[in-house]
Design a protein around this motif. Structure first.
Motif, mmCIF file in Angstrom:
data_model
loop_
_atom_site.group_PDB
_atom_site.id
_atom_site.type_symbol
_atom_site.label_atom_id
_atom_site.label_comp_id
_atom_site.label_asym_id
_atom_site.label_seq_id
_atom_site.Cartn_x
_atom_site.Cartn_y
_atom_site.Cartn_z
ATOM 1 N N LYS A 61 1.162 -0.994 -0.216
ATOM 2 C CA LYS A 61 0.184 -0.458 -0.419
ATOM 3 C C LYS A 61 0.830 0.948 -0.397
ATOM 4 O O LYS A 61 0.931 1.748 -0.875
ATOM 5 C CB LYS A 61 -1.040 -0.273 1.389
ATOM 6 N N SER A 62 1.810 1.281 0.831
ATOM 7 C CA SER A 62 2.921 2.495 0.579
ATOM 8 C C SER A 62 3.517 2.467 -0.575
ATOM 9 O O SER A 62 3.708 3.428 -0.704
ATOM 10 C CB SER A 62 3.261 2.395 1.906
ATOM 11 N N LEU A 63 3.462 1.726 -1.338
ATOM 12 C CA LEU A 63 4.663 1.789 -2.216
ATOM 13 C C LEU A 63 3.883 2.204 -3.841
ATOM 14 O O LEU A 63 3.628 3.351 -3.877
ATOM 15 C CB LEU A 63 5.262 0.690 -2.680
ATOM 16 N N LEU A 64 2.038 1.687 -3.074
ATOM 17 C CA LEU A 64 1.718 2.174 -4.447
ATOM 18 C C LEU A 64 0.870 3.694 -4.072
ATOM 19 O O LEU A 64 0.758 4.765 -5.216
ATOM 20 C CB LEU A 64 0.111 1.663 -3.955
ATOM 21 N N ASN A 65 1.096 4.095 -2.668
ATOM 22 C CA ASN A 65 0.940 5.280 -2.559
ATOM 23 C C ASN A 65 2.033 6.594 -3.487
ATOM 24 O O ASN A 65 2.073 7.370 -3.802
ATOM 25 C CB ASN A 65 0.330 5.926 -0.765
ATOM 26 N N LEU A 66 2.832 5.401 -3.197
ATOM 27 C CA LEU A 66 4.690 6.398 -3.654
ATOM 28 C C LEU A 66 4.275 7.285 -4.661
ATOM 29 O O LEU A 66 4.707 8.008 -5.571
ATOM 30 C CB LEU A 66 5.561 5.599 -3.449
ATOM 31 N N PHE A 67 3.851 5.447 -5.764
ATOM 32 C CA PHE A 67 3.734 6.097 -7.181
ATOM 33 C C PHE A 67 2.286 6.703 -7.875
ATOM 34 O O PHE A 67 2.635 7.397 -8.476
ATOM 35 C CB PHE A 67 3.991 5.434 -8.155
ATOM 36 N N PHE A 68 1.891 6.253 -7.028
ATOM 37 C CA PHE A 68 0.410 7.285 -7.259
ATOM 38 C C PHE A 68 -0.948 7.512 -6.246
ATOM 39 O O PHE A 68 -1.506 6.874 -5.711
ATOM 40 C CB PHE A 68 -0.781 5.766 -8.029
ATOM 41 N N PRO A 69 -0.002 8.487 -5.635
ATOM 42 C CA PRO A 69 -0.584 8.586 -4.341
ATOM 43 C C PRO A 69 -1.689 9.358 -4.326
ATOM 44 O O PRO A 69 -2.837 10.266 -5.393
ATOM 45 C CB PRO A 69 0.747 10.547 -4.294
ATOM 46 N N LYS A 70 -2.352 9.188 -2.970
ATOM 47 C CA LYS A 70 -3.749 10.269 -3.223
ATOM 48 C C LYS A 70 -3.876 11.244 -2.492
ATOM 49 O O LYS A 70 -3.339 11.396 -1.939
ATOM 50 C CB LYS A 70 -5.176 8.697 -2.099
ATOM 51 N N VAL A 71 -5.155 12.189 -3.249
ATOM 52 C CA VAL A 71 -5.406 13.095 -3.212
ATOM 53 C C VAL A 71 -6.382 13.358 -3.007
ATOM 54 O O VAL A 71 -7.339 12.976 -3.238
ATOM 55 C CB VAL A 71 -5.024 14.183 -3.971
ATOM 56 N N CYS A 72 -6.482 14.646 -2.322
ATOM 57 C CA CYS A 72 -8.262 15.019 -1.611
ATOM 58 C C CYS A 72 -8.738 15.972 -3.454
ATOM 59 O O CYS A 72 -7.997 16.594 -3.553
ATOM 60 C CB CYS A 72 -7.617 16.443 -0.785
ATOM 61 N N TYR A 73 -10.274 15.378 -3.655
ATOM 62 C CA TYR A 73 -10.553 16.330 -4.642
ATOM 63 C C TYR A 73 -11.238 17.500 -4.702
ATOM 64 O O TYR A 73 -10.852 18.130 -5.891
ATOM 65 C CB TYR A 73 -11.267 15.321 -4.998
#
Length: 225
Positions: free
Chosen positions: A3-15
């Motif tokens: 999950k941390s790796l995924l967020n590193l490349f595809f960070p979740k941001v507030c819309y």
């Protein structure tokens, strides 16, 4: 770790504000949730939405989650939902409003939730109705049926996002039709949409829905302008 790796490349941001979301946040950050211009119409028994439709459509109850402010976070959310493919925004807002309406007596006898439909060409182009997940989550919260095949749109109007209120009202010849009238007879319907401005779309839908026998119509939208 994954999950941390995924967020590193595809960070979740507030819309709404584009800041990075923390692990316990989803779609909208906590700061934006606190700052959104909520209406509380359903809690305060405010009839602002009903007044928009006064003399044009008979509405039992009407509410909107937010007040729409130009260039504000609500506009960014709805724009992302409609034009950038962020369909999960509808899911989040439906959970939000549904969670509140289930505790309001006026909405506890809702039988059916119906979304304002898109014309088939616009639906094919966008790939989804932007109020579908919004309506589905509200229906789930209210233990109501979600029906998206009873009301259909038979005119394909252009986007009205850049038009003035007067221009929208003049271009309000939106035609809808009923496919299965018996499915809504003797029911209390909650009609859901993304934003109400002049009320022309809700009025047009209500005229068709009222062709069914002994129906009551309430309205819930993401925002009111």
């Amino acid at each position: 770790m994954f999950k941390s790796l995924l967020n590193l490349f595809f960070p979740k941001v507030c819309y709404a504000c584009s800041t990075l979301l923390s692990d316990n946040e989803d779609t909208i950050c906590i700061n934006c949730r606190h700052d959104f211009p909520v209406t509380n119409f359903h809690f305060d028994k405010d009839e602002s939405l009903k007044k928009v439709l006064y003399g044009r459509a008979k509405i039992e109850n009407g509410t909107a989650l937010f007040r729409f402010e130009k260039e504000g976070p609500v506009q960014r959310l709805i724009h992302g939902l409609k034009y950038r493919g962020y369909e999960n925004i509808g899911f989040t807002l439906g959970n939000w409003l549904g969670g509140e309406l289930k505790d309001v007596e006026a909405y506890q006898d809702i039988d059916i939730v119906i979304p304002v439909p898109l014309h088939k060409k616009k639906l094919q182009k966008r790939g989804y109705n932007q109020v579908a997940k919004f309506g589905q989550q509200i229906a789930l919260a209210l233990n109501a049926n979600y029906i998206d095949n009873a009301l259909v749109k038979i005119t394909n109007t252009k986007s009205q996002t850049k038009k003035t209120r007067l221009a929208r009202w003049k271009n309000s010849e939106e035609l809808f039709a009923m496919k299965n009238i018996t499915a809504i007879e003797n029911k209390h319907i909650l009609l859901v949409d993304d934003i109400i401005t002049t009320g022309a779309t809700i009025e047009a839908c209500s005229l068709v829905l009222n062709q069914a026998k002994n129906v009551k119509i309430s309205v819930a939208t993401m925002a009111i302008a």
